[in-house]
Design an enzyme around this catalytic site. Structure first.
Site, PDB file in Angstrom:
ATOM      1  N   CYS A 114       0.818  -1.222   0.000  1.00  0.00           N
ATOM      2  CA  CYS A 114       0.000   0.000   0.000  1.00  0.00           C
ATOM      3  C   CYS A 114       0.853   1.274   0.000  1.00  0.00           C
ATOM      4  O   CYS A 114       0.371   2.343  -0.363  1.00  0.00           O
ATOM      5  CB  CYS A 114      -0.949   0.016   1.189  1.00  0.00           C
ATOM      6  N   HIS A 251      -3.067   7.660   1.839  1.00  0.00           N
ATOM      7  CA  HIS A 251      -3.503   6.334   1.392  1.00  0.00           C
ATOM      8  C   HIS A 251      -4.904   6.101   1.951  1.00  0.00           C
ATOM      9  O   HIS A 251      -5.175   6.421   3.114  1.00  0.00           O
ATOM     10  CB  HIS A 251      -2.532   5.276   1.907  1.00  0.00           C
ATOM     11  N   ASN A 281     -10.032   0.366  -0.434  1.00  0.00           N
ATOM     12  CA  ASN A 281      -8.568   0.409  -0.362  1.00  0.00           C
ATOM     13  C   ASN A 281      -8.011  -0.199  -1.661  1.00  0.00           C
ATOM     14  O   ASN A 281      -8.118  -1.400  -1.872  1.00  0.00           O
ATOM     15  CB  ASN A 281      -8.118  -0.389   0.870  1.00  0.00           C
TER      16      ASN A 281
HETATM   17  O1  UT7 Z   1      -3.802  -0.600   3.296  1.00  0.00           O
HETATM   18  C1  UT7 Z   1      -2.974  -1.296   4.182  1.00  0.00           C
HETATM   19  C2  UT7 Z   1      -3.190  -0.846   5.507  1.00  0.00           C
HETATM   20  N1  UT7 Z   1      -4.430  -1.374   6.016  1.00  0.00           N
HETATM   21  C3  UT7 Z   1      -4.966  -0.804   7.029  1.00  0.00           C
HETATM   22  O2  UT7 Z   1      -4.452   0.190   7.464  1.00  0.00           O
HETATM   23  C4  UT7 Z   1      -6.172  -1.433   7.656  1.00  0.00           C
HETATM   24  C5  UT7 Z   1      -6.140  -1.161   9.111  1.00  0.00           C
HETATM   25  N2  UT7 Z   1      -7.237  -1.717   9.860  1.00  0.00           N
HETATM   26  C6  UT7 Z   1      -8.515  -1.324   9.728  1.00  0.00           C
HETATM   27  O3  UT7 Z   1      -8.852  -0.551   8.863  1.00  0.00           O
HETATM   28  C7  UT7 Z   1      -9.518  -1.826  10.739  1.00  0.00           C
HETATM   29  O4  UT7 Z   1      -8.824  -2.484  11.763  1.00  0.00           O
HETATM   30  C8  UT7 Z   1     -10.586  -2.790  10.162  1.00  0.00           C
HETATM   31  C9  UT7 Z   1     -11.581  -2.014   9.309  1.00  0.00           C
HETATM   32  C10 UT7 Z   1      -9.904  -3.862   9.345  1.00  0.00           C
HETATM   33  C11 UT7 Z   1     -11.364  -3.454  11.286  1.00  0.00           C
HETATM   34  O5  UT7 Z   1     -11.910  -2.472  12.167  1.00  0.00           O
HETATM   35  P1  UT7 Z   1     -11.746  -2.653  13.753  1.00  0.00           P
HETATM   36  O6  UT7 Z   1     -12.540  -1.584  14.367  1.00  0.00           O
HETATM   37  O7  UT7 Z   1     -10.271  -2.686  14.044  1.00  0.00           O
HETATM   38  O8  UT7 Z   1     -12.436  -4.024  14.043  1.00  0.00           O
HETATM   39  P2  UT7 Z   1     -11.814  -5.389  14.649  1.00  0.00           P
HETATM   40  O9  UT7 Z   1     -10.889  -6.016  13.670  1.00  0.00           O
HETATM   41  O10 UT7 Z   1     -11.296  -5.119  16.022  1.00  0.00           O
HETATM   42  O11 UT7 Z   1     -13.102  -6.267  14.755  1.00  0.00           O
HETATM   43  C12 UT7 Z   1     -14.214  -5.911  15.591  1.00  0.00           C
HETATM   44  C13 UT7 Z   1     -15.284  -6.953  15.442  1.00  0.00           C
HETATM   45  C14 UT7 Z   1     -14.776  -8.376  15.587  1.00  0.00           C
HETATM   46  O12 UT7 Z   1     -15.787  -9.124  16.248  1.00  0.00           O
HETATM   47  P3  UT7 Z   1     -15.654  -9.446  17.829  1.00  0.00           P
HETATM   48  O13 UT7 Z   1     -14.397 -10.225  17.987  1.00  0.00           O
HETATM   49  O14 UT7 Z   1     -15.618  -8.103  18.492  1.00  0.00           O
HETATM   50  O15 UT7 Z   1     -16.900 -10.223  18.092  1.00  0.00           O
HETATM   51  C15 UT7 Z   1     -14.670  -8.864  14.172  1.00  0.00           C
HETATM   52  O16 UT7 Z   1     -14.804 -10.272  14.058  1.00  0.00           O
HETATM   53  O17 UT7 Z   1     -15.849  -6.879  14.107  1.00  0.00           O
HETATM   54  C16 UT7 Z   1     -15.848  -8.183  13.525  1.00  0.00           C
HETATM   55  N3  UT7 Z   1     -15.717  -8.031  12.078  1.00  0.00           N
HETATM   56  C17 UT7 Z   1     -16.775  -7.827  11.272  1.00  0.00           C
HETATM   57  N4  UT7 Z   1     -18.107  -7.729  11.545  1.00  0.00           N
HETATM   58  C18 UT7 Z   1     -18.922  -7.500  10.490  1.00  0.00           C
HETATM   59  C19 UT7 Z   1     -14.594  -8.040  11.323  1.00  0.00           C
HETATM   60  N5  UT7 Z   1     -14.911  -7.863  10.035  1.00  0.00           N
HETATM   61  C20 UT7 Z   1     -16.264  -7.720   9.983  1.00  0.00           C
HETATM   62  C21 UT7 Z   1     -17.172  -7.490   8.941  1.00  0.00           C
HETATM   63  N6  UT7 Z   1     -18.481  -7.388   9.243  1.00  0.00           N
HETATM   64  N7  UT7 Z   1     -16.779  -7.341   7.648  1.00  0.00           N
END
Ligand code: UT7
Length: 324
Positions: A114, A251, A281
Protein backbone atom coordinates in the site's frame (compact mmCIF):
# COMPACT_ATOMS: atom_id res chain seq x y z
CA UNK A 1 20.63 25.08 -10.07
CA UNK A 2 18.28 22.51 -8.53
CA UNK A 3 16.42 20.05 -10.75
CA UNK A 4 12.88 19.53 -9.51
CA UNK A 5 10.52 16.70 -10.53
CA UNK A 6 7.30 18.60 -11.24
CA UNK A 7 3.86 17.04 -11.79
CA UNK A 8 2.63 18.06 -15.25
CA UNK A 9 -0.12 15.49 -15.78
CA UNK A 10 -2.45 13.28 -13.78
CA UNK A 11 -5.09 10.70 -14.67
CA UNK A 12 -6.89 7.64 -13.42
CA UNK A 13 -8.92 4.63 -14.43
CA UNK A 14 -11.58 2.73 -12.53
CA UNK A 15 -13.19 -0.50 -13.74
CA UNK A 16 -16.79 -0.17 -14.85
CA UNK A 17 -18.22 -2.55 -12.25
CA UNK A 18 -19.19 -0.83 -9.00
CA UNK A 19 -19.67 -3.19 -6.07
CA UNK A 20 -21.80 -1.83 -3.19
CA UNK A 21 -21.35 -3.00 0.42
CA UNK A 22 -24.63 -4.93 0.14
CA UNK A 23 -22.88 -7.36 -2.25
CA UNK A 24 -20.90 -8.76 0.70
CA UNK A 25 -24.01 -9.30 2.84
CA UNK A 26 -24.76 -12.24 0.53
CA UNK A 27 -21.24 -13.70 0.85
CA UNK A 28 -20.28 -13.33 4.53
CA UNK A 29 -21.75 -12.37 7.91
CA UNK A 30 -21.44 -8.58 7.54
CA UNK A 31 -23.56 -5.47 6.99
CA UNK A 32 -23.41 -2.23 5.06
CA UNK A 33 -23.60 -0.46 8.43
CA UNK A 34 -20.53 -2.29 9.86
CA UNK A 35 -18.44 -1.60 6.74
CA UNK A 36 -19.42 2.10 6.63
CA UNK A 37 -18.88 2.82 10.30
CA UNK A 38 -15.65 0.80 10.75
CA UNK A 39 -13.94 1.73 7.46
CA UNK A 40 -15.86 4.56 5.74
CA UNK A 41 -16.18 2.44 2.59
CA UNK A 42 -19.50 2.54 0.72
CA UNK A 43 -18.55 0.98 -2.61
CA UNK A 44 -15.52 -0.13 -4.63
CA UNK A 45 -14.76 -1.08 -8.23
CA UNK A 46 -13.84 -4.63 -9.29
CA UNK A 47 -12.04 -5.39 -12.56
CA UNK A 48 -13.95 -7.29 -15.24
CA UNK A 49 -12.92 -10.81 -16.18
CA UNK A 50 -9.80 -10.54 -18.32
CA UNK A 51 -9.12 -6.96 -17.23
CA UNK A 52 -5.64 -6.78 -15.71
CA UNK A 53 -3.38 -4.45 -13.74
CA UNK A 54 -1.45 -3.50 -16.90
CA UNK A 55 -4.69 -2.65 -18.75
CA UNK A 56 -5.78 -0.34 -15.94
CA UNK A 57 -2.29 1.15 -15.57
CA UNK A 58 -2.17 1.85 -19.31
CA UNK A 59 -5.58 3.59 -19.25
CA UNK A 60 -4.50 5.78 -16.33
CA UNK A 61 -1.19 6.54 -18.08
CA UNK A 62 -3.02 7.59 -21.27
CA UNK A 63 -5.17 10.00 -19.25
CA UNK A 64 -2.08 11.47 -17.52
CA UNK A 65 -0.21 11.85 -20.85
CA UNK A 66 -3.24 13.63 -22.33
CA UNK A 67 -3.36 15.94 -19.31
CA UNK A 68 0.35 16.72 -19.78
CA UNK A 69 -0.01 17.18 -23.54
CA UNK A 70 2.65 14.54 -24.21
CA UNK A 71 3.05 11.49 -26.46
CA UNK A 72 4.21 8.10 -25.11
CA UNK A 73 7.65 8.44 -26.71
CA UNK A 74 8.23 11.70 -24.82
CA UNK A 75 8.59 9.52 -21.70
CA UNK A 76 11.98 8.19 -20.53
CA UNK A 77 10.86 6.11 -17.54
CA UNK A 78 7.78 4.13 -16.47
CA UNK A 79 7.52 2.97 -12.85
CA UNK A 80 4.51 0.91 -11.79
CA UNK A 81 3.80 0.44 -8.10
CA UNK A 82 1.86 -2.79 -7.71
CA UNK A 83 1.57 -5.96 -5.65
CA UNK A 84 -0.84 -7.57 -8.11
CA UNK A 85 1.10 -7.86 -11.40
CA UNK A 86 -0.41 -9.55 -14.47
CA UNK A 87 2.35 -12.18 -14.37
CA UNK A 88 5.32 -12.98 -12.11
CA UNK A 89 7.40 -11.38 -14.87
CA UNK A 90 7.90 -9.36 -17.03
CA UNK A 91 7.15 -6.22 -15.08
CA UNK A 92 3.81 -4.47 -15.44
CA UNK A 93 5.82 -1.37 -16.38
CA UNK A 94 7.18 -3.01 -19.54
CA UNK A 95 3.67 -4.25 -20.39
CA UNK A 96 2.37 -0.68 -20.03
CA UNK A 97 5.29 0.53 -22.18
CA UNK A 98 4.21 -1.94 -24.87
CA UNK A 99 0.50 -1.11 -24.61
CA UNK A 100 1.27 2.59 -24.89
CA UNK A 101 3.27 1.86 -28.06
CA UNK A 102 6.51 3.22 -26.59
CA UNK A 103 9.63 2.50 -28.63
CA UNK A 104 12.14 3.92 -26.15
CA UNK A 105 12.81 4.49 -22.45
CA UNK A 106 12.81 1.94 -19.64
CA UNK A 107 10.39 0.61 -17.05
CA UNK A 108 10.33 -1.39 -13.83
CA UNK A 109 7.94 -2.22 -11.00
CA UNK A 110 8.15 -1.25 -7.34
CA UNK A 111 6.55 -3.46 -4.70
CA UNK A 112 5.95 -1.84 -1.32
CA UNK A 113 2.28 -2.87 -1.10
CA UNK A 114 0.00 0.00 0.00
CA UNK A 115 3.02 2.31 0.38
CA UNK A 116 4.14 1.45 -3.17
CA UNK A 117 3.22 4.75 -4.79
CA UNK A 118 5.22 6.78 -2.27
CA UNK A 119 8.24 4.49 -2.86
CA UNK A 120 7.79 4.71 -6.67
CA UNK A 121 7.51 8.50 -6.63
CA UNK A 122 10.66 8.76 -4.50
CA UNK A 123 12.58 6.55 -6.96
CA UNK A 124 11.37 8.55 -9.96
CA UNK A 125 12.33 11.78 -8.19
CA UNK A 126 15.86 10.44 -7.55
CA UNK A 127 16.31 9.49 -11.22
CA UNK A 128 15.10 12.93 -12.32
CA UNK A 129 17.11 14.87 -9.73
CA UNK A 130 20.28 13.00 -10.75
CA UNK A 131 19.75 14.00 -14.37
CA UNK A 132 19.28 10.44 -15.69
CA UNK A 133 15.65 10.96 -16.70
CA UNK A 134 13.72 13.98 -17.95
CA UNK A 135 10.14 12.71 -17.99
CA UNK A 136 8.60 9.84 -16.03
CA UNK A 137 5.25 8.14 -15.75
CA UNK A 138 4.64 7.00 -12.17
CA UNK A 139 1.69 4.66 -11.95
CA UNK A 140 -0.09 2.86 -9.12
CA UNK A 141 -2.26 -0.01 -10.39
CA UNK A 142 -3.88 -2.90 -8.54
CA UNK A 143 -6.36 -5.76 -8.94
CA UNK A 144 -6.68 -6.67 -5.25
CA UNK A 145 -10.05 -8.34 -5.97
CA UNK A 146 -8.00 -11.26 -7.38
CA UNK A 147 -6.19 -11.96 -4.07
CA UNK A 148 -9.17 -11.59 -1.73
CA UNK A 149 -10.54 -14.56 0.19
CA UNK A 150 -14.26 -13.96 -0.36
CA UNK A 151 -15.06 -16.07 2.73
CA UNK A 152 -13.00 -13.84 5.08
CA UNK A 153 -15.23 -10.97 6.22
CA UNK A 154 -12.32 -9.19 7.92
CA UNK A 155 -10.63 -8.48 4.57
CA UNK A 156 -12.90 -9.06 1.56
CA UNK A 157 -15.05 -5.98 2.25
CA UNK A 158 -12.13 -3.54 2.36
CA UNK A 159 -10.31 -3.60 -0.99
CA UNK A 160 -10.95 -2.50 -4.58
CA UNK A 161 -9.32 -2.24 -8.01
CA UNK A 162 -8.12 0.77 -9.99
CA UNK A 163 -5.17 2.77 -11.25
CA UNK A 164 -3.81 6.30 -11.13
CA UNK A 165 -0.84 7.91 -12.88
CA UNK A 166 1.31 11.02 -12.74
CA UNK A 167 3.59 12.50 -15.38
CA UNK A 168 6.55 14.14 -13.68
CA UNK A 169 9.07 16.26 -15.54
CA UNK A 170 12.47 17.79 -14.78
CA UNK A 171 12.25 21.55 -14.34
CA UNK A 172 14.71 24.08 -13.06
CA UNK A 173 14.07 25.18 -9.49
CA UNK A 174 15.66 27.62 -7.07
CA UNK A 175 16.31 25.01 -4.39
CA UNK A 176 13.84 26.75 -2.06
CA UNK A 177 10.69 25.12 -0.75
CA UNK A 178 8.61 27.59 -2.75
CA UNK A 179 9.60 25.59 -5.90
CA UNK A 180 7.03 23.45 -7.64
CA UNK A 181 7.81 19.71 -7.62
CA UNK A 182 8.85 17.03 -5.16
CA UNK A 183 10.49 18.73 -2.17
CA UNK A 184 11.24 15.80 0.15
CA UNK A 185 10.49 12.19 0.98
CA UNK A 186 10.71 9.87 3.97
CA UNK A 187 10.67 6.06 3.53
CA UNK A 188 10.59 3.34 6.19
CA UNK A 189 10.07 -0.39 6.60
CA UNK A 190 10.20 -2.91 9.43
CA UNK A 191 10.19 -6.57 8.37
CA UNK A 192 9.57 -7.73 11.93
CA UNK A 193 5.93 -6.67 11.44
CA UNK A 194 5.31 -8.84 8.36
CA UNK A 195 2.53 -10.93 9.90
CA UNK A 196 0.19 -7.94 10.15
CA UNK A 197 -0.46 -7.92 6.41
CA UNK A 198 0.73 -10.50 3.90
CA UNK A 199 -0.36 -12.83 1.11
CA UNK A 200 -0.22 -16.53 1.98
CA UNK A 201 1.29 -17.68 -1.30
CA UNK A 202 3.95 -16.92 -3.85
CA UNK A 203 6.34 -18.22 -6.47
CA UNK A 204 9.06 -19.62 -4.25
CA UNK A 205 6.73 -21.04 -1.60
CA UNK A 206 3.37 -22.32 -2.85
CA UNK A 207 3.64 -21.54 -6.57
CA UNK A 208 0.18 -19.97 -6.23
CA UNK A 209 -0.57 -16.30 -5.83
CA UNK A 210 -2.37 -16.86 -2.49
CA UNK A 211 -4.82 -14.74 -0.52
CA UNK A 212 -4.47 -11.53 1.47
CA UNK A 213 -4.32 -11.98 5.27
CA UNK A 214 -4.48 -9.08 7.69
CA UNK A 215 -4.51 -8.49 11.44
CA UNK A 216 -6.55 -5.35 10.86
CA UNK A 217 -6.80 -4.06 14.41
CA UNK A 218 -3.04 -4.62 15.08
CA UNK A 219 -2.22 -2.66 11.94
CA UNK A 220 -4.74 0.03 12.86
CA UNK A 221 -2.84 0.59 16.13
CA UNK A 222 0.42 1.16 14.20
CA UNK A 223 -1.03 3.29 11.41
CA UNK A 224 -1.89 6.72 12.85
CA UNK A 225 1.38 7.13 14.78
CA UNK A 226 3.64 5.96 11.95
CA UNK A 227 1.79 8.01 9.30
CA UNK A 228 1.90 11.19 11.37
CA UNK A 229 5.58 10.70 12.13
CA UNK A 230 6.60 10.06 8.52
CA UNK A 231 4.51 12.97 7.20
CA UNK A 232 6.01 15.36 9.76
CA UNK A 233 9.55 14.05 9.10
CA UNK A 234 9.13 14.63 5.36
CA UNK A 235 7.79 18.15 6.01
CA UNK A 236 10.73 18.89 8.31
CA UNK A 237 13.19 17.71 5.64
CA UNK A 238 11.63 20.31 3.32
CA UNK A 239 11.84 23.02 5.99
CA UNK A 240 8.04 23.06 6.36
CA UNK A 241 5.50 22.31 9.09
CA UNK A 242 1.94 21.02 9.36
CA UNK A 243 0.70 24.62 9.09
CA UNK A 244 2.11 24.89 5.54
CA UNK A 245 0.01 21.96 4.24
CA UNK A 246 -2.76 22.79 1.75
CA UNK A 247 -3.77 19.16 1.19
CA UNK A 248 -3.05 15.86 2.86
CA UNK A 249 -3.49 13.18 0.18
CA UNK A 250 -3.44 10.01 2.27
CA UNK A 251 -3.50 6.33 1.39
CA UNK A 252 -7.18 5.44 1.48
CA UNK A 253 -7.46 2.42 3.79
CA UNK A 254 -9.86 3.54 6.48
CA UNK A 255 -11.58 6.88 7.17
CA UNK A 256 -10.79 6.52 10.87
CA UNK A 257 -7.04 6.27 10.13
CA UNK A 258 -7.29 9.27 7.75
CA UNK A 259 -9.14 11.33 10.38
CA UNK A 260 -6.82 10.24 13.19
CA UNK A 261 -3.70 11.22 11.23
CA UNK A 262 -5.13 14.60 10.16
CA UNK A 263 -6.15 15.33 13.76
CA UNK A 264 -2.69 14.44 15.10
CA UNK A 265 -1.13 16.72 12.48
CA UNK A 266 -3.59 19.49 13.34
CA UNK A 267 -4.89 19.68 9.77
CA UNK A 268 -8.70 20.07 9.43
CA UNK A 269 -10.57 17.44 7.40
CA UNK A 270 -11.59 20.03 4.77
CA UNK A 271 -7.92 20.00 3.74
CA UNK A 272 -7.77 16.21 3.26
CA UNK A 273 -8.61 14.45 -0.03
CA UNK A 274 -10.93 11.54 0.78
CA UNK A 275 -11.99 8.91 -1.78
CA UNK A 276 -12.17 5.82 0.43
CA UNK A 277 -16.00 5.87 0.34
CA UNK A 278 -16.01 5.35 -3.44
CA UNK A 279 -12.86 3.30 -4.10
CA UNK A 280 -12.22 1.23 -0.95
CA UNK A 281 -8.57 0.41 -0.36
CA UNK A 282 -6.86 0.18 -3.77
CA UNK A 283 -3.39 -0.27 -2.22
CA UNK A 284 -0.67 1.38 -4.37
CA UNK A 285 -3.32 2.95 -6.62
CA UNK A 286 -5.09 4.90 -3.88
CA UNK A 287 -2.85 7.99 -3.71
CA UNK A 288 -2.64 8.68 -7.48
CA UNK A 289 -6.40 8.02 -7.71
CA UNK A 290 -6.98 10.56 -4.93
CA UNK A 291 -4.65 13.08 -6.62
CA UNK A 292 -6.53 12.71 -9.89
CA UNK A 293 -9.95 13.01 -8.26
CA UNK A 294 -8.77 15.93 -6.11
CA UNK A 295 -7.57 17.81 -9.18
CA UNK A 296 -10.71 16.97 -11.21
CA UNK A 297 -12.88 18.29 -8.36
CA UNK A 298 -10.96 21.58 -8.47
CA UNK A 299 -9.51 21.12 -4.98
CA UNK A 300 -5.83 20.64 -5.86
CA UNK A 301 -4.41 23.63 -7.76
CA UNK A 302 -1.00 24.73 -9.02
CA UNK A 303 1.21 25.93 -6.18
CA UNK A 304 -0.60 23.94 -3.46
CA UNK A 305 1.59 22.19 -0.89
CA UNK A 306 0.69 18.49 -0.68
CA UNK A 307 1.78 15.74 1.67
CA UNK A 308 1.04 12.16 0.65
CA UNK A 309 1.43 9.37 3.20
CA UNK A 310 0.86 5.61 3.18
CA UNK A 311 1.41 2.43 5.19
CA UNK A 312 1.03 -1.20 4.19
CA UNK A 313 2.46 -4.72 4.15
CA UNK A 314 6.05 -5.14 5.21
CA UNK A 315 5.30 -3.10 7.16
CA UNK A 316 6.43 -0.34 4.80
CA UNK A 317 5.45 3.30 5.17
CA UNK A 318 6.46 6.74 4.00
CA UNK A 319 5.53 10.20 2.83
CA UNK A 320 6.31 12.57 -0.03
CA UNK A 321 5.98 16.36 0.15
CA UNK A 322 5.40 18.13 -3.15
CA UNK A 323 4.26 21.45 -4.45
CA UNK A 324 1.67 20.88 -7.22
O1 UT7 B 1 -3.80 -0.60 3.30
C1 UT7 B 1 -2.97 -1.30 4.18
C2 UT7 B 1 -3.19 -0.85 5.51
N1 UT7 B 1 -4.43 -1.37 6.02
C3 UT7 B 1 -4.97 -0.80 7.03
O2 UT7 B 1 -4.45 0.19 7.46
C4 UT7 B 1 -6.17 -1.43 7.66
C5 UT7 B 1 -6.14 -1.16 9.11
N2 UT7 B 1 -7.24 -1.72 9.86
C6 UT7 B 1 -8.52 -1.32 9.73
O3 UT7 B 1 -8.85 -0.55 8.86
C7 UT7 B 1 -9.52 -1.83 10.74
O4 UT7 B 1 -8.82 -2.48 11.76
C8 UT7 B 1 -10.59 -2.79 10.16
C9 UT7 B 1 -11.58 -2.01 9.31
C10 UT7 B 1 -9.90 -3.86 9.34
C11 UT7 B 1 -11.36 -3.45 11.29
O5 UT7 B 1 -11.91 -2.47 12.17
P1 UT7 B 1 -11.75 -2.65 13.75
O6 UT7 B 1 -12.54 -1.58 14.37
O7 UT7 B 1 -10.27 -2.69 14.04
O8 UT7 B 1 -12.44 -4.02 14.04
P2 UT7 B 1 -11.81 -5.39 14.65
O9 UT7 B 1 -10.89 -6.02 13.67
O10 UT7 B 1 -11.30 -5.12 16.02
O11 UT7 B 1 -13.10 -6.27 14.75
C12 UT7 B 1 -14.21 -5.91 15.59
C13 UT7 B 1 -15.28 -6.95 15.44
C14 UT7 B 1 -14.78 -8.38 15.59
O12 UT7 B 1 -15.79 -9.12 16.25
P3 UT7 B 1 -15.65 -9.45 17.83
O13 UT7 B 1 -14.40 -10.22 17.99
O14 UT7 B 1 -15.62 -8.10 18.49
O15 UT7 B 1 -16.90 -10.22 18.09
C15 UT7 B 1 -14.67 -8.86 14.17
O16 UT7 B 1 -14.80 -10.27 14.06
O17 UT7 B 1 -15.85 -6.88 14.11
C16 UT7 B 1 -15.85 -8.18 13.53
N3 UT7 B 1 -15.72 -8.03 12.08
C17 UT7 B 1 -16.77 -7.83 11.27
N4 UT7 B 1 -18.11 -7.73 11.54
C18 UT7 B 1 -18.92 -7.50 10.49
C19 UT7 B 1 -14.59 -8.04 11.32
N5 UT7 B 1 -14.91 -7.86 10.04
C20 UT7 B 1 -16.26 -7.72 9.98
C21 UT7 B 1 -17.17 -7.49 8.94
N6 UT7 B 1 -18.48 -7.39 9.24
N7 UT7 B 1 -16.78 -7.34 7.65
Amino acid sequence: MTIRAVVTGVGHYLPERVVPNSHFEELVDTSDEWIRTRSGIERRHFAAEGETTSHMGTSAAKAALKDAGLEPDDIDLVIVATSTPDLTFPSVATMVQNQLGMSRGFGFDVQAVCAGFVFALTNANALIASGQVKRALVIGAETFSRILDMTDRATCVLFGDGAGALVIEAQEGTGKNSDRGILSADLNSDGRLRDMLYVDGGVSTTQKSGHLRMQGNQLFRQAVGKLTETAETALEKAGLTDDDVDWIVPHQANIRIIQGTAKKMGVPMDRVIVTVQDHGNTSAASIPLALSVGKAEGKINEGDLLVTEAIGGGLAWGAVVLRW
